[in-house]
Structure formats: structure tokens, C-alpha cells
Motif scaffolding. Structure first.
Motif, PDB file in Angstrom:
ATOM      1  N   GLU A   1       3.084   1.730  -4.701  1.00 45.52           N
ATOM      2  CA  GLU A   1       2.805   1.090  -5.993  1.00 45.52           C
ATOM      3  C   GLU A   1       3.349   1.866  -7.195  1.00 45.52           C
ATOM      4  OE1 GLU A   1       0.477   2.557  -4.135  1.00 45.52           O
ATOM      5  OE2 GLU A   1      -1.041   1.147  -3.421  1.00 45.52           O
ATOM      6  N   GLU A   2       4.575   2.335  -7.086  1.00 47.50           N
ATOM      7  CA  GLU A   2       5.172   3.155  -8.146  1.00 47.50           C
ATOM      8  C   GLU A   2       5.317   2.378  -9.460  1.00 47.50           C
ATOM      9  OE1 GLU A   2       9.191   5.848  -9.048  1.00 47.50           O
ATOM     10  OE2 GLU A   2       8.934   4.834  -7.120  1.00 47.50           O
TER      11      GLU A   2
ATOM     12  N   GLY B   1      -7.009   4.979  -0.042  1.00 49.64           N
ATOM     13  CA  GLY B   1      -6.742   5.981  -1.062  1.00 49.64           C
ATOM     14  C   GLY B   1      -7.976   6.652  -1.633  1.00 49.64           C
TER      15      GLY B   1
ATOM     16  N   HIS C   1      -0.536  10.085  -3.641  1.00 50.58           N
ATOM     17  CA  HIS C   1       0.284   8.884  -3.742  1.00 50.58           C
ATOM     18  C   HIS C   1       0.385   8.451  -5.209  1.00 50.58           C
ATOM     19  CE1 HIS C   1      -0.893   8.901   0.569  1.00 50.58           C
ATOM     20  NE2 HIS C   1       0.367   8.551   0.707  1.00 50.58           N
ATOM     21  N   HIS C   2       0.001   7.215  -5.532  1.00 50.69           N
ATOM     22  CA  HIS C   2       0.155   6.733  -6.902  1.00 50.69           C
ATOM     23  C   HIS C   2      -1.191   6.560  -7.616  1.00 50.69           C
ATOM     24  CE1 HIS C   2       4.378   6.182  -6.106  1.00 50.69           C
ATOM     25  NE2 HIS C   2       4.091   5.472  -5.028  1.00 50.69           N
ATOM     26  N   SER C   3      -2.234   7.135  -7.079  1.00 50.52           N
ATOM     27  CA  SER C   3      -3.560   7.035  -7.701  1.00 50.52           C
ATOM     28  C   SER C   3      -3.618   7.874  -8.974  1.00 50.52           C
ATOM     29  CB  SER C   3      -4.645   7.516  -6.730  1.00 50.52           C
ATOM     30  OG  SER C   3      -4.674   6.725  -5.567  1.00 50.52           O
TER      31      SER C   3
ATOM     32  N   LEU D   1      -4.593  -0.780  -6.596  1.00 50.30           N
ATOM     33  CA  LEU D   1      -3.223  -1.035  -7.036  1.00 50.30           C
ATOM     34  C   LEU D   1      -2.420  -1.906  -6.074  1.00 50.30           C
ATOM     35  CD1 LEU D   1      -2.299   2.634  -8.072  1.00 50.30           C
ATOM     36  CD2 LEU D   1      -2.689   0.738  -9.657  1.00 50.30           C
ATOM     37  N   ASP D   2      -2.791  -1.961  -4.802  1.00 46.01           N
ATOM     38  CA  ASP D   2      -1.893  -2.501  -3.788  1.00 46.01           C
ATOM     39  C   ASP D   2      -2.078  -3.987  -3.511  1.00 46.01           C
ATOM     40  OD1 ASP D   2      -4.402  -1.791  -2.758  1.00 46.01           O
ATOM     41  OD2 ASP D   2      -3.637  -1.420  -0.742  1.00 46.01           O
TER      42      ASP D   2
ATOM     43  N   SER E   1       0.812  -1.216   0.000  1.00 44.45           N
ATOM     44  CA  SER E   1       0.000   0.000   0.000  1.00 44.45           C
ATOM     45  C   SER E   1       0.845   1.267   0.000  1.00 44.45           C
ATOM     46  CB  SER E   1      -0.912   0.014   1.224  1.00 44.45           C
ATOM     47  OG  SER E   1      -1.791  -1.085   1.204  1.00 44.45           O
ATOM     48  N   PHE E   2       0.486   2.184  -0.879  1.00 39.71           N
ATOM     49  CA  PHE E   2       1.118   3.487  -1.041  1.00 39.71           C
ATOM     50  C   PHE E   2       2.548   3.394  -1.564  1.00 39.71           C
ATOM     51  CE2 PHE E   2      -1.973   4.040   2.525  1.00 39.71           C
ATOM     52  CZ  PHE E   2      -2.904   4.777   1.811  1.00 39.71           C
TER      53      PHE E   2
ATOM     54  N   SER F   1      -4.479   3.895  -5.095  1.00 39.36           N
ATOM     55  CA  SER F   1      -3.351   3.513  -4.249  1.00 39.36           C
ATOM     56  C   SER F   1      -3.828   3.268  -2.822  1.00 39.36           C
ATOM     57  CB  SER F   1      -2.307   4.642  -4.261  1.00 39.36           C
ATOM     58  OG  SER F   1      -1.261   4.390  -3.356  1.00 39.36           O
TER      59      SER F   1
ATOM     60  N   SER G   1       1.772   1.367 -10.975  1.00 38.94           N
ATOM     61  CA  SER G   1       1.098   2.461 -11.672  1.00 38.94           C
ATOM     62  C   SER G   1       1.823   2.806 -12.972  1.00 38.94           C
ATOM     63  CB  SER G   1       0.976   3.696 -10.772  1.00 38.94           C
ATOM     64  OG  SER G   1       2.239   4.160 -10.365  1.00 38.94           O
TER      65      SER G   1
END
Length: 386
Positions: free
Chosen positions: A28-29, A139, A52-54, A74-75, A25-26, A131, A32
Motif C-alpha cells: 500500500e505504498e 499488520g 511495511h506501510h503502517s 490500508l489494504d 496487502s503490504f 498495512s 499511505s
């Protein structure tokens, strides 16, 4: 479904790539970035929410119309995978054990399908890749509070979730209140420890904690309105004493779930009151922290009926299952509390098999469900945007 269209075969490959490369979580570079690259190479517009990555993948129709959204997470979870698949997670401390890799692959496929047909569509479609769904504060709330979301706010939102209890090829729906709110409860009891053979000289926080756990169960059995689903469970008790040592302090932690906001707030007050009162009766003190989590999910009845009717046309009435409400949580609730939404289930269980549950290291969903979900969501959205 025994065969996939070309796009559905691509979705399976996307899913397997995402499954091999999970991120917590958070964090997810890479996840994404991969999705942005896949969609961007096909000409899909990408916009970040600044949280974050949203991000959102946007498909604009050729004519004016409403905006529709589809959420995908994403996580992954902090689990070491033991499923035995040949595309096992390469991250020893993370696994897509909640099916988010499936959700992402399906959202990619739906986005590409709509993008290819955008000239015949009216309105706008947003694939919202979120994210940090698995970890408080999640997120979704940050997305709903972002400038981009306010500019492109959907008129209706959709979300799916895999369900191994439901056989592959089936869809599950539940109108109205479907999933619970979830809050974390932390209680620390401060007493006076010492020799276990001399309890009369002590203020025993272990006995006090035990009474608090039992006493709080009366909130469910005697205080909760009988027609409102309510669960209060404690899964962690920490008393660092020994066979002959009573500790000075005991900490307990649990979860509170319900489906009514007024009762939720009242229950928080009663938890504080009950625990404090029991501690005082023992001559102890207690500190209570209630971390408010996600609200409950409400499925718009009209959208739920649309999903049910479309699924019936696509896969037959016997494969559309009416589900009971459940006490699990999901931060899609922030969308459902803001705009008309529907959160429905996609069966991923292999027939005649004891399928591992979500959040298990052996979780292994049937990939044929990807085609079912893609076909259903694409049909719904193409109809709405016609």
C-alpha cells in the motif's frame, strides 16, 4: 443523513480516490503516501511504525491527558470489481470489497476534525493506518511491537467496520467477546495410489481424507465446551486422480474459529491427534500444519457502553443495534487483547435492497454512512479529550 459538512464532503472524495486506487496487502505504498500528503498538508504530524506501510497521524492537545487511538486498514482484496459505480477500481486485480476505503476516509476526517480543535483538547489522538490486515500475519501485531507504539501507547483504542446487513444510519455494538480467533488448517494424506478397480491393493488417501473431514467435526459436536462458539470448516479438497485412478496424495485445507484461547490450543492438539489416528487406521500417513492466525476480539464493556450512549444521543435509540458475536476475524484483536478497546459496526446497507455482502465483487456501501461514523467518533473523542 442527507447532507454533509465541508469536511464530510472531502471525506467522500478521499474515499472515492482510495476506491479507484486499491493496493493489496503490504503493497500500500501509494495509499499511505496519499493519506500522508492529505494530512501533512494540514499540519498533522506523521510518524512511521517501521513495519511495511503502517503509520500514525498524531494530534496533540494543548493540555495533558490520556491517549486515544483509532485504527483504519490500508489494504484491498484480490477481487475484480463489478459494482458498477462510476469510480470503479482502476486496478483489475484489486478492490476495496471490505470497506477499508470507507474506514480510511473516516479516519482522515476524524483526524482533521480533532486537529482543527486541538487547542481545546487534552491528551493525544493517534490515527493508526495499518498495512496488511487482510493477509496473515496482518499488520496490527507488528505495530503493537514497534518502538513508536510503545512510546505513544493509547489508553484506549477504537475501530469501526462497515456492515451491509445493517441499514445506513444505524450503528451496531456488542460488548465482551465479539469476533473469533482464526487459524488455517492444512492436512496432507500420503497413501498408495493405483487403479481404482483394485482398491484392495491400495491405501486410498481419498477415503481417508473423507473420514478425517467427518471425524474432525466431532471436535465441534463432542469436544468443544458447549458455551464456547466453535467452527471447523474445510473449503478445499485436492485429489488429483481420475475416474479410474486413485492418487497417492490428497490435501485438504480449512479454518478453525473460536473465542477461547485455552480451548483454541487444546483444539489444535485434538486436530493433530484425530487426523493422525484416522490416517494410521487406514495405513496412511498425514502431515498437519496449523497456521495460527488472529486472536479473538474482546470489546471493553465500558467503552462499548460509551459508544452506545453517544450513538443514542446522536442518532436515536432505534438506530443503535445490539449485535450478536460473529465468527469472522480481524487483527484489531491484537489491540483489544493489549489495551481497553471497542470494535463496532457502521451500517452501510441501502434500505429495501438486497445489499451485496463484504468480500463480494459487487459490494457497494452507502456513502451516507461516512457522515454517521465521522460524527459519532468525533463526538466520542471530543468528549474524552475535553
Amino acid at each position: 443523513m442527507s447532507s454533509f459538512s465541508d469536511i464530510e464532503k472531502m471525506m467522500v472524495e478521499y474515499r472515492r480516490h482510495l476506491h479507484r486506487n486499491p493496493e493489496l496487502s503490504f503493497q500500500e505504498e501509494k495509499t499511505s503516501s496519499f493519506i500522508k500528503q492529505v494530512l501533512g498538508e494540514q499540519g498533522v504530524r506523521i510518524e512511521d511504525f517501521g513495519t511495511h506501510h503502517s503509520f500514525a497521524a498524531i494530534v496533540e492537545g494543548s493540555g495533558a491527558g490520556k491517549t486515544y487511538g483509532l485504527r483504519a486498514e490500508l489494504d484491498a482484496l484480490p477481487i475484480t470489481e463489478k459494482s458498477g459505480v462510476d469510480f470503479l477500481s482502476t486496478n483489475p486485480i484489486a478492490m476495496h470489497a471490505c470497506g477499508h476505503d470507507m474506514h480510511m476516509a473516516i479516519a482522515i476526517g476524524v483526524t482533521l476534525s480533532l486537529h482543527r480543535q486541538r487547542e481545546s483538547l487534552k491528551g493525544r489522538f493517534l490515527a493508526i493506518f495499518e498495512s496488511g490486515e487482510e493477509t496473515l500475519p496482518g499488520g496490527a501485531q507488528a505495530i503493537t511491537q514497534s518502538k513508536l507504539f510503545s512510546l505513544l501507547k493509547p489508553d484506549a483504542m477504537f475501530s469501526i467496520h462497515v456492515l451491509p446487513e445493517l441499514e445506513v444510519g444505524k450503528i451496531g455494538v456488542c460488548p465482551g467477546k465479539y469476533m473469533a480467533s482464526g487459524d488455517e488448517v492444512y492436512i496432507t494424506i500420503d497413501g498408495k495410489g493405483g487403479h481404482a478397480a483394485l482398491p484392495h491393493l491400495l491405501t486410498d488417501p481419498v477415503v481417508c481424507a473423507a473420514e478425517i473431514i467427518l471425524g474432525l467435526q466431532t471436535l465441534v459436536s463432542r469436544k468443544a465446551p458447549p458455551l464456547i462458539p466453535t467452527v471447523l470448516s474445510f473449503g478445499r479438497v485436492e485429489a488429483l486422480g481420475a475416474t479410474n485412478i486413485i492418487p497417492d496424495e490428497v490435501s485438504i485445507a480449512g479454518t478453525f474459529r473460536t473465542m477461547d484461547e485455552a480451548w483454541r490450543n487444546e483444539a489444535h492438539r485434538l486436530i493433530q491427534q484425530t487426523a493422525t489416528g484416522i490416517a494410521a487406521s487406514h495405513g496412511a500417513k498425514c502431515e498437519i500444519e496449523i497456521r495460527k492466525g488472529y486472536p479473538s476480539i474482546y470489546n471493553n464493556p465500558e467503552l462499548t457502553l460509551l459508544v452506545k450512549r453517544t450513538a443514542t444521543e446522536l442518532i436515536g435509540n432505534k438506530n443503535v443495534v445490539d449485535l450478536e458475536p460473529r465468527m469472522t476475524t480481524d487483527d484489531f484483536a491484537y489491540f483489544s487483547n493489549l489495551i481497553p478497546s471497542v470494535f463496532f459496526r457502521v451500517g452501510t446497507g441501502f434500505p429495501n435492497t438486497d445489499n451485496p455482502q463484504l468480500h463480494r465483487p459487487t459490494f457497494n456501501p452507502a456513502e451516507e454512512s461516512i457522515g454517521v461514523a465521522h460524527s459519532l467518533l468525533s463526538k466520542i473523542l471530543l468528549t474524552l479529550m475535553a
